[in-house]
Design a protein around this motif. Sequence first.
Motif, PDB file in Angstrom:
ATOM      1  N   VAL A  29      90.120  57.868 -14.941  1.00 35.65           N
ATOM      2  CA  VAL A  29      89.289  58.373 -16.318  1.00 35.65           C
ATOM      3  C   VAL A  29      89.189  59.018 -17.384  1.00 35.65           C
ATOM      4  O   VAL A  29      88.917  58.665 -18.330  1.00 35.65           O
ATOM      5  CB  VAL A  29      87.445  59.169 -15.976  1.00 35.65           C
ATOM      6  CG1 VAL A  29      87.236  59.673 -17.000  1.00 35.65           C
ATOM      7  CG2 VAL A  29      87.212  58.975 -14.379  1.00 35.65           C
ATOM      8  N   LYS A  30      89.926  59.836 -17.300  1.00 35.34           N
ATOM      9  CA  LYS A  30      91.190  60.838 -18.257  1.00 35.34           C
ATOM     10  C   LYS A  30      91.875  59.856 -19.004  1.00 35.34           C
ATOM     11  O   LYS A  30      91.535  59.260 -20.802  1.00 35.34           O
ATOM     12  CB  LYS A  30      92.043  61.635 -18.393  1.00 35.34           C
ATOM     13  CG  LYS A  30      92.599  62.135 -19.275  1.00 35.34           C
ATOM     14  CD  LYS A  30      93.571  63.293 -19.134  1.00 35.34           C
ATOM     15  CE  LYS A  30      94.447  63.801 -20.059  1.00 35.34           C
ATOM     16  NZ  LYS A  30      95.300  63.166 -20.393  1.00 35.34           N
ATOM     17  N   VAL A  33      89.266  56.627 -20.570  1.00 37.32           N
ATOM     18  CA  VAL A  33      88.221  57.682 -21.679  1.00 37.32           C
ATOM     19  C   VAL A  33      89.351  57.574 -22.942  1.00 37.32           C
ATOM     20  O   VAL A  33      88.473  57.172 -24.421  1.00 37.32           O
ATOM     21  CB  VAL A  33      87.410  58.436 -21.629  1.00 37.32           C
ATOM     22  CG1 VAL A  33      86.500  59.358 -22.220  1.00 37.32           C
ATOM     23  CG2 VAL A  33      86.470  58.015 -20.034  1.00 37.32           C
ATOM     24  N   VAL A  46      80.745  56.159 -18.260  1.00 34.94           N
ATOM     25  CA  VAL A  46      81.506  56.452 -16.828  1.00 34.94           C
ATOM     26  C   VAL A  46      80.502  56.369 -16.070  1.00 34.94           C
ATOM     27  O   VAL A  46      79.857  56.848 -15.935  1.00 34.94           O
ATOM     28  CB  VAL A  46      82.412  57.694 -17.547  1.00 34.94           C
ATOM     29  CG1 VAL A  46      83.323  57.426 -15.725  1.00 34.94           C
ATOM     30  CG2 VAL A  46      83.535  57.566 -18.526  1.00 34.94           C
ATOM     31  N   VAL A  58      84.812  52.631 -16.607  1.00 31.86           N
ATOM     32  CA  VAL A  58      84.649  52.341 -17.583  1.00 31.86           C
ATOM     33  C   VAL A  58      84.276  51.597 -19.278  1.00 31.86           C
ATOM     34  O   VAL A  58      85.045  50.838 -18.561  1.00 31.86           O
ATOM     35  CB  VAL A  58      86.124  53.497 -17.942  1.00 31.86           C
ATOM     36  CG1 VAL A  58      85.797  53.933 -19.840  1.00 31.86           C
ATOM     37  CG2 VAL A  58      86.016  54.703 -17.315  1.00 31.86           C
ATOM     38  N   THR A 179      84.684  64.416 -17.975  1.00 36.52           N
ATOM     39  CA  THR A 179      84.831  63.185 -18.726  1.00 36.52           C
ATOM     40  C   THR A 179      83.859  64.584 -19.851  1.00 36.52           C
ATOM     41  O   THR A 179      83.099  63.889 -21.204  1.00 36.52           O
ATOM     42  CB  THR A 179      83.302  62.738 -18.591  1.00 36.52           C
ATOM     43  OG1 THR A 179      83.608  62.125 -17.456  1.00 36.52           O
ATOM     44  CG2 THR A 179      82.942  61.439 -19.095  1.00 36.52           C
ATOM     45  N   VAL A 191      78.014  59.016 -25.200  1.00 34.62           N
ATOM     46  CA  VAL A 191      78.851  59.674 -23.703  1.00 34.62           C
ATOM     47  C   VAL A 191      77.649  59.448 -22.927  1.00 34.62           C
ATOM     48  O   VAL A 191      77.537  60.616 -23.033  1.00 34.62           O
ATOM     49  CB  VAL A 191      80.199  60.657 -23.828  1.00 34.62           C
ATOM     50  CG1 VAL A 191      80.963  60.116 -22.313  1.00 34.62           C
ATOM     51  CG2 VAL A 191      81.157  60.499 -25.174  1.00 34.62           C
ATOM     52  N   LEU A 193      77.333  58.824 -18.206  1.00 32.47           N
ATOM     53  CA  LEU A 193      78.384  59.432 -17.210  1.00 32.47           C
ATOM     54  C   LEU A 193      76.957  59.897 -15.528  1.00 32.47           C
ATOM     55  O   LEU A 193      75.674  59.424 -15.507  1.00 32.47           O
ATOM     56  CB  LEU A 193      78.901  60.927 -17.269  1.00 32.47           C
ATOM     57  CG  LEU A 193      79.288  61.213 -15.389  1.00 32.47           C
ATOM     58  CD1 LEU A 193      80.689  60.321 -15.376  1.00 32.47           C
ATOM     59  CD2 LEU A 193      80.617  62.626 -15.448  1.00 32.47           C
TER      60      LEU A 193
END
Length: 684
Positions: A29-30, A33, A46, A58, A179, A191, A193
């Motif tokens: 994810v890091k 993103v 996400v 994503v 996130t 953003v 999630l």
Amino acid sequence: MPQEIRELDPTTVERIAAGEVVERPASVVKELVENSLDADASRVRVAVESGGTESIRVSDDGIGMDEQALERAVRQHTTSKIRDIDDLEAGLATLGFRGEALHAIGAVSRLTITSRPRDDSADRGAKITVEGGDVGTVQPAGCPVGTTVEVEDLFYNVPARRKYLAQEATEFAHVNSVTTAYALANPDVAVALEHGGREVFATTGRGDLEETVLDVYGREVAEAMIEIDGAAVPEGPLEDISGLVSHPETNRASREYLSTYVNGRFVTADAVREAVIEAYGGQIASDRYPFAVLFVEVDPSLVDVNVHPRKMEVRFADAEGVREQITAAVEAALRREGGLRTRAPRGQSAPEQTEIDPGNRTEGRSDRADAADSTTADANGDGERSSAVRDGDPRDERPTATSDDGVSESVGTASTDRTPERSGPAERSESEDRPFGRPESPDKPSTQSETPEQRSAETPDAAPTVMATEQRRFGDDDPAMQSFDSLPSMRVLGQVEDSYVVAETDDGLVLIDQHAADERINYERLREQFLGETTTQVLADSVEIELTARESALFEQFTEALSRLGFQAERIDDRTIEVRTVPALIAEAGGPELVRDVLSSFVERDGDAAGTVEAVADELLADLACYPSVTANTSLTDGSVVSLLEALADCENPYACPHGRPVLIEIDTDEIEARFERDYPGHG
């Protein structure tokens, strides 16, 4: 015979390298993103399943990629961020730069990338797949402008790595933290999630940092945040410091809410985090942490971002200068908003002596602690109760919270309006009721605060240099050697600093930390009660507690575990729960707010369900044992010390408090003689 040296095959090399970049779902994810933010996205969503172990998706509305760019993007060491080493040395303006992320992710999962360029007049995009490192061909695909990356079956071809992933709740907690960190770093980007089809949080992307904090942490935290004024920063390596930090009373038991950024990059830089914590000084306990969203800007040539495989750490050329600047900036903000109180002397009040009743240890804090609370509140001058009034184990320093009527109350402690009753044995001799080392006076006992001149003034017939008190001589009425079941036989001599009991043994001296000793006694009794049966206490009025997005997600996973501990709670809305019962053991000393800390403990102590609940319960009991324990800087009577030692000797482990600190220290005769150099010639 020497071992043969051989070259590894490309597949093995790829999977080893992937392990350095992709540690868990949150690592994926890091990286994704960061790619979206580097692609100038204004919206990033996400979505994960099973904490990210089954699937991660994503999507963004960034500049996108055409067919040729897609094909190059999944190759190793391909990037649009830098051209050569000169760009790296000059400093980076992007989050990504290594050209490893997509290739590494594709090596340990089933990866699909769909993208459409923002400036392309074509009405469709392109798609490419990578499965276990095998790259497919680029295919046409219908999709909106931007890029969507889907990762399925992470580590399906690396069973050893998949085997050691944590439980779903823990993996998602890490995804949530990452996130959230990037959402806070980019308030101008919307953003969102999602977990298991349910939206956890979504920011507006309107560029307002306080609004973004509200979206991910909730109103209670957002209203407690204090803005940092970069103009107050002293000279140093940092060019600017900005962001928000919480009032000391709004804190958590985890570092998860310390979000720090260097040149826009989310990092867990020790120099930055420790400087923030240092700025709070004694305003919060050593095991509590504030909320922070802190941005620092520095000349890129003065910071190295290429020191960690996942780019989570940085190295400053002048780390000490960075620390000093940040501490000063945070202190200035807290002081400006009244969040940094003047530190009052700790343990300086002179209440009545404390007597310990070993049969009544879970009722509340000692009289000594209550009096210290009152004294510190007066010293503050604002009617608030300082959290730094207890001087014993660092866990004693409990934060305070402000109620709706503006009155500060102790969080996680018993109500201080109630005076705990500590009844000692029915009858005590005159010597038992006398504090250690204090002279006797027929009229009134002398106090530590009196000067020799004041004492002389009370007896005008005495010479000015003679104290008009009867001196107690050792040996006149010293107690006999006491025997204990699991402690050395000892003769109690007195106290040092009203904190440590001093006793003589056959082999030398023993120093006993009275707080740690009482804490051990309370812990073992609480544990015995808890192991019998978890009883609950119904709250007279149910309590509504607002949770952060992370805590709310954890509540969904651990509702049953909370119930096993005695917390009966149910969700009211996405971010609010209603607590109806608490464990009976903490009804006086704790409170419903402990639910937050317990939820974090479930994640930090990842393991099987039964083992996790046991571990969390044990940790909770260890913390609760602090509340009623006699504190340091408390004068004890002779009889109370003996009672304390007798109860300590009955403990299963009388040598350490439940947090691992030593209860007693032995100093043998040999060491004493060595310190006085008794082995010097002529002293044989």
